[in-house]
Design a protein around this motif. Structure first.
Motif, PDB file in Angstrom:
ATOM      1  N   ALA A  20       0.846  -1.196  -0.054  1.00 35.42           N
ATOM      2  CA  ALA A  20       0.129  -0.195   0.081  1.00 35.42           C
ATOM      3  C   ALA A  20       0.730   1.342   0.334  1.00 35.42           C
ATOM      4  O   ALA A  20       0.727   2.322  -0.734  1.00 35.42           O
ATOM      5  N   LEU A  21       1.811   1.363   0.864  1.00 32.17           N
ATOM      6  CA  LEU A  21       2.958   2.454   0.920  1.00 32.17           C
ATOM      7  C   LEU A  21       3.752   2.738  -0.387  1.00 32.17           C
ATOM      8  O   LEU A  21       3.968   3.881  -0.454  1.00 32.17           O
ATOM      9  N   GLU A  22       3.844   1.661  -1.039  1.00 33.04           N
ATOM     10  CA  GLU A  22       4.231   1.882  -2.493  1.00 33.04           C
ATOM     11  C   GLU A  22       3.659   2.482  -3.484  1.00 33.04           C
ATOM     12  O   GLU A  22       4.084   2.929  -4.471  1.00 33.04           O
ATOM     13  N   ARG A  23       2.309   2.658  -3.226  1.00 36.30           N
ATOM     14  CA  ARG A  23       1.429   2.870  -4.461  1.00 36.30           C
ATOM     15  C   ARG A  23       1.473   4.505  -4.810  1.00 36.30           C
ATOM     16  O   ARG A  23       1.667   5.339  -3.716  1.00 36.30           O
ATOM     17  N   PRO A  24       1.370   4.986  -5.871  1.00 34.18           N
ATOM     18  CA  PRO A  24       1.355   6.431  -6.147  1.00 34.18           C
ATOM     19  C   PRO A  24       0.133   7.305  -5.397  1.00 34.18           C
ATOM     20  O   PRO A  24      -0.777   6.576  -5.400  1.00 34.18           O
ATOM     21  N   GLY A  25       0.583   8.481  -4.599  1.00 38.57           N
ATOM     22  CA  GLY A  25      -0.642   9.237  -4.012  1.00 38.57           C
ATOM     23  C   GLY A  25      -1.009   8.847  -2.519  1.00 38.57           C
ATOM     24  O   GLY A  25      -1.555   9.338  -1.978  1.00 38.57           O
ATOM     25  N   VAL A  26      -0.200   7.445  -2.184  1.00 42.58           N
ATOM     26  CA  VAL A  26      -0.520   7.230  -0.695  1.00 42.58           C
ATOM     27  C   VAL A  26       0.509   8.374  -0.036  1.00 42.58           C
ATOM     28  O   VAL A  26       1.675   8.211  -0.207  1.00 42.58           O
ATOM     29  N   THR A  27      -0.147   9.094   0.881  1.00 42.59           N
ATOM     30  CA  THR A  27       0.759  10.098   1.810  1.00 42.59           C
ATOM     31  C   THR A  27       1.277   9.579   2.996  1.00 42.59           C
ATOM     32  O   THR A  27       2.104  10.232   3.516  1.00 42.59           O
ATOM     33  N   GLY A  28       0.437   8.666   3.686  1.00 39.92           N
ATOM     34  CA  GLY A  28       0.933   8.463   4.773  1.00 39.92           C
ATOM     35  C   GLY A  28       0.516   7.131   5.718  1.00 39.92           C
ATOM     36  O   GLY A  28      -0.390   6.432   4.865  1.00 39.92           O
ATOM     37  N   VAL A  29       0.787   7.099   6.954  1.00 34.14           N
ATOM     38  CA  VAL A  29       0.276   5.748   7.564  1.00 34.14           C
ATOM     39  C   VAL A  29       0.039   6.273   9.143  1.00 34.14           C
ATOM     40  O   VAL A  29       0.621   6.991   9.816  1.00 34.14           O
ATOM     41  N   LEU A  30      -0.955   5.526   9.858  1.00 33.70           N
ATOM     42  CA  LEU A  30      -1.553   5.591  11.084  1.00 33.70           C
ATOM     43  C   LEU A  30      -1.210   4.150  11.755  1.00 33.70           C
ATOM     44  O   LEU A  30      -1.868   3.256  11.318  1.00 33.70           O
ATOM     45  N   ALA A  31      -0.521   4.167  12.652  1.00 35.37           N
ATOM     46  CA  ALA A  31      -0.346   3.014  13.463  1.00 35.37           C
ATOM     47  C   ALA A  31       0.215   3.193  14.833  1.00 35.37           C
ATOM     48  O   ALA A  31       0.816   4.168  15.083  1.00 35.37           O
ATOM     49  N   THR A  32       0.443   2.166  15.742  1.00 33.94           N
ATOM     50  CA  THR A  32       0.971   1.982  17.066  1.00 33.94           C
ATOM     51  C   THR A  32       2.496   1.664  16.767  1.00 33.94           C
ATOM     52  O   THR A  32       2.927   1.323  15.690  1.00 33.94           O
TER      53      THR A  32
END
Length: 290
Positions: free
Chosen positions: A75-87
């Motif tokens: 998912a993080l490698e896909r164009p347009g993905v700006t960030g992540v939310l996690a512990t």
């Protein structure tokens, strides 16, 4: 997830715990949480820490950490993905894998309201705090704020959320507040997703804290989103939840994103575990809405 990548993570955790802080220090930060296209596309993966591992009919889907990390990397490698939310546990794994350069990163702060527990509404802060989020060079913190008017634990929930909002605003970090009006039903906490209830949750959450310059909202997409997103001038990110009808869900997200306060999406299970198994395709479709 290839075994050599898992081995790299475990080896660092065993032999060189300082590698996590070193990876955070050298990470290239995002210029903006909204990315190049001006809208946020954040992948959420903080569910397991609350014991909410189920996706569809699989009650333990997210409990396989190797597979979850693999899906997150896709998912993080896909164009347009700006960030992540996690512990912290997941974000540190991603740091050690080196996949967070140029991404905005949000730490999940309160995870004590374990899914299905008798104390679920009392969602104390057991994850990130503002000090650590700042020290790690992250962009902000997220807090779940469920408001149950008939439960005496609710004032503490509001007080703790307000304190976290203050601490994040003081450090000029985004305070991502996810409010719900909630009720106890058959021994379980249920979120009221009626338009009026979501509007009420927005007005309550918007008033938390001594300053709100860096406060954003994380809101469900429900009927009457024009009313919901007119209840506050705070920037709002739309959450995906678990999707049973992808076409209907994507259409509703697209309509809601047309409202001026809507700044993007924060989606987890429906993109990481799509019914057809195509993580890249699901993420690309969500990005196209932006």
């Amino acid at each position: 997830m290839p075994s050599e990548k898992i081995a790299r993570i475990v080896d660092a955790r065993v032999k060189d715990p300082g590698a996590v802080a070193a990876a955070a220090a050298r990470r290239v930060r995002a210029a903006s949480p909204l990315g190049e296209h001006g809208r946020a596309m954040i992948i959420a993966a903080d569910h397991p820490a609350r014991g909410a591992n189920g996706v569809g009919g699989d009650a333990t889907a997210m409990a396989d950490r190797f597979e979850l990390l693999d899906r997150l990397c896709v998912a993080l490698e896909r164009p347009g993905v700006t960030g992540v939310l996690a512990t912290a546990d997941i974000l540190e794994d991603l740091l050690l894998l080196g996949v967070l350069d140029g991404k905005s990163v949000f730490g999940s702060m309160n995870r004590a309201g374990l899914a299905g527990s008798v104390f679920e509404i009392d969602d104390r802060f057991t994850g990130y705090d503002a000090e650590t989020i700042a020290a790690m060079g992250f962009d902000g913190g997220k807090m779940l704020t469920r408001i149950a008017l008939a439960d005496p634990a609710t004032p503490s929930v509001l007080e703790n959320s307000a304190r976290a909002i203050d601490e994040l605003n003081d450090r000029r970090l985004i305070a991502m507040v996810e409010p719900f009006m909630s009720v106890w039903r058959d021994g379980r906490i249920r979120n009221d997703l009626s338009t009026d209830a979501v509007v009420t949750s927005v007005t309550i959450a918007s008033g938390l804290g001594r300053r709100t310059a860096y406060t954003w909202l994380k809101l469900p997409v429900v009927e009457g989103m024009e009313r919901v997103l007119s209840a506050s001038t705070l920037p709002a990110l739309l959450l995906g939840g678990e999707v049973t009808d992808p076409d209907t869900a994507f259409a509703s997200w697209g309509r809601a994103l047309k409202q001026p306060t809507a700044q993007g999406l924060v989606v987890g299970r429906s993109l990481l575990y799509p019914s057809n198994g195509d993580v890249a395709g699901a993420v690309d479709k969500a990005v196209s809405l932006l």
